[in-house]
Motif scaffolding. Structure first.
Motif, PDB file in Angstrom:
ATOM      1  N   ILE A   1     -14.945 -56.610   4.582  1.00 15.23           N
ATOM      2  CA  ILE A   1     -13.845 -56.532   3.615  1.00 15.23           C
ATOM      3  C   ILE A   1     -13.496 -55.073   3.325  1.00 15.23           C
ATOM      4  CG2 ILE A   1     -13.161 -57.068   1.251  1.00 15.23           C
ATOM      5  CD1 ILE A   1     -14.914 -59.608   1.519  1.00 15.23           C
ATOM      6  N   VAL A   2     -14.497 -54.226   3.184  1.00 15.20           N
ATOM      7  CA  VAL A   2     -14.243 -52.799   2.925  1.00 15.20           C
ATOM      8  C   VAL A   2     -13.529 -52.166   4.112  1.00 15.20           C
ATOM      9  CG1 VAL A   2     -15.364 -50.567   2.608  1.00 15.20           C
ATOM     10  CG2 VAL A   2     -16.093 -52.514   1.254  1.00 15.20           C
ATOM     11  N   LEU A   3     -13.902 -52.545   5.327  1.00 15.11           N
ATOM     12  CA  LEU A   3     -13.232 -52.003   6.508  1.00 15.11           C
ATOM     13  C   LEU A   3     -11.809 -52.534   6.660  1.00 15.11           C
ATOM     14  CD1 LEU A   3     -16.148 -52.007   9.099  1.00 15.11           C
ATOM     15  CD2 LEU A   3     -15.156 -50.054   7.895  1.00 15.11           C
ATOM     16  N   ALA A   4     -11.527 -53.701   6.119  1.00 13.97           N
ATOM     17  CA  ALA A   4     -10.166 -54.248   6.163  1.00 13.97           C
ATOM     18  C   ALA A   4      -9.267 -53.614   5.103  1.00 13.97           C
ATOM     19  CB  ALA A   4     -10.198 -55.756   5.955  1.00 13.97           C
ATOM     20  N   LEU A   5      -9.856 -52.978   4.122  1.00 13.26           N
ATOM     21  CA  LEU A   5      -9.089 -52.391   3.011  1.00 13.26           C
ATOM     22  C   LEU A   5      -8.061 -51.358   3.454  1.00 13.26           C
ATOM     23  CD1 LEU A   5      -9.110 -52.907  -0.019  1.00 13.26           C
ATOM     24  CD2 LEU A   5     -10.699 -51.028  -0.264  1.00 13.26           C
ATOM     25  N   PRO A   6      -8.382 -50.390   4.325  1.00 16.40           N
ATOM     26  CA  PRO A   6      -7.351 -49.423   4.737  1.00 16.40           C
ATOM     27  C   PRO A   6      -6.176 -50.064   5.461  1.00 16.40           C
ATOM     28  CG  PRO A   6      -9.517 -48.616   5.331  1.00 16.40           C
ATOM     29  CD  PRO A   6      -9.687 -50.026   4.852  1.00 16.40           C
ATOM     30  N   MET A   7      -6.433 -51.106   6.241  1.00 14.10           N
ATOM     31  CA  MET A   7      -5.359 -51.790   6.940  1.00 14.10           C
ATOM     32  C   MET A   7      -4.384 -52.418   5.940  1.00 14.10           C
ATOM     33  SD  MET A   7      -5.527 -55.099   9.435  1.00 14.10           S
ATOM     34  CE  MET A   7      -6.012 -56.144   8.077  1.00 14.10           C
ATOM     35  N   VAL A   8      -4.923 -53.033   4.922  1.00 13.73           N
ATOM     36  CA  VAL A   8      -4.087 -53.707   3.937  1.00 13.73           C
ATOM     37  C   VAL A   8      -3.343 -52.695   3.070  1.00 13.73           C
ATOM     38  CG1 VAL A   8      -4.129 -55.304   1.998  1.00 13.73           C
ATOM     39  CG2 VAL A   8      -5.601 -55.694   3.941  1.00 13.73           C
ATOM     40  N   THR A   9      -4.001 -51.621   2.671  1.00 15.54           N
ATOM     41  CA  THR A   9      -3.335 -50.625   1.829  1.00 15.54           C
ATOM     42  C   THR A   9      -2.262 -49.879   2.602  1.00 15.54           C
ATOM     43  OG1 THR A   9      -5.111 -49.059   2.303  1.00 15.54           O
ATOM     44  CG2 THR A   9      -5.241 -50.269   0.243  1.00 15.54           C
ATOM     45  N   SER A  10      -2.426 -49.671   3.898  1.00 17.44           N
ATOM     46  CA  SER A  10      -1.384 -49.007   4.676  1.00 17.44           C
ATOM     47  C   SER A  10      -0.161 -49.896   4.794  1.00 17.44           C
ATOM     48  CB  SER A  10      -1.902 -48.622   6.060  1.00 17.44           C
ATOM     49  OG  SER A  10      -2.167 -49.773   6.830  1.00 17.44           O
ATOM     50  N   THR A  11      -0.353 -51.193   4.885  1.00 23.31           N
ATOM     51  CA  THR A  11       0.776 -52.113   4.948  1.00 23.31           C
ATOM     52  C   THR A  11       1.561 -52.081   3.646  1.00 23.31           C
ATOM     53  OG1 THR A  11      -0.502 -53.541   6.403  1.00 23.31           O
ATOM     54  CG2 THR A  11       1.436 -54.500   5.372  1.00 23.31           C
TER      55      THR A  11
END
Length: 112
Positions: A90-100
């Motif tokens: 989940i922490v590694l998915a966080l940058p992907m979601v925040t960039s979107t």
């Protein structure tokens, strides 16, 4: 927790549905509290916005995390191994979601 408790009082299925919906909506709240040093309410609001901006990615991540934790909970030691891996995922998915989200905000600013 109160809606989940009420859902389980009514029947087991509504409680499960409510807990899955809460897991999808507030998936990113705990990592946001740690990574961005945000407060509880701010992280819940931002997690809701992230889930709303990326519903497909969030649902896939929740399903993968639930399957992984279900497999891990089959044996006691498996839970100890799968829960940290789930949080790391989940922490590694966080940058992907925040960039979107930041890209969506940029698009809205350029359109206005």
């Amino acid at each position: 927790m109160i809606p989940i408790f009420i859902g389980f009082l009514l029947l087991v299925i509504p409680g499960i549905i409510i807990s899955i919906v809460f897991a999808i909506i507030f998936l990113y709240a705990l990592p946001l509290m740690v990574v961005k040093n945000a407060g509880a309410i701010d992280s819940l609001k931002e997690s809701f916005e992230m889930a709303k901006a990326n519903p497909q990615d969030t649902i896939v991540l929740v399903v993968v995390a639930m399957v992984l934790n279900a497999i891990g909970s089959a044996i006691w030691i498996g839970t100890i191994l799968t829960l940290p891996f789930t949080m790391l995922m989940i922490v590694l998915a966080l940058p992907m979601v925040t960039s979107t989200i930041s890209e969506m905000k940029k698009e809205n600013v350029t359109e206005a």
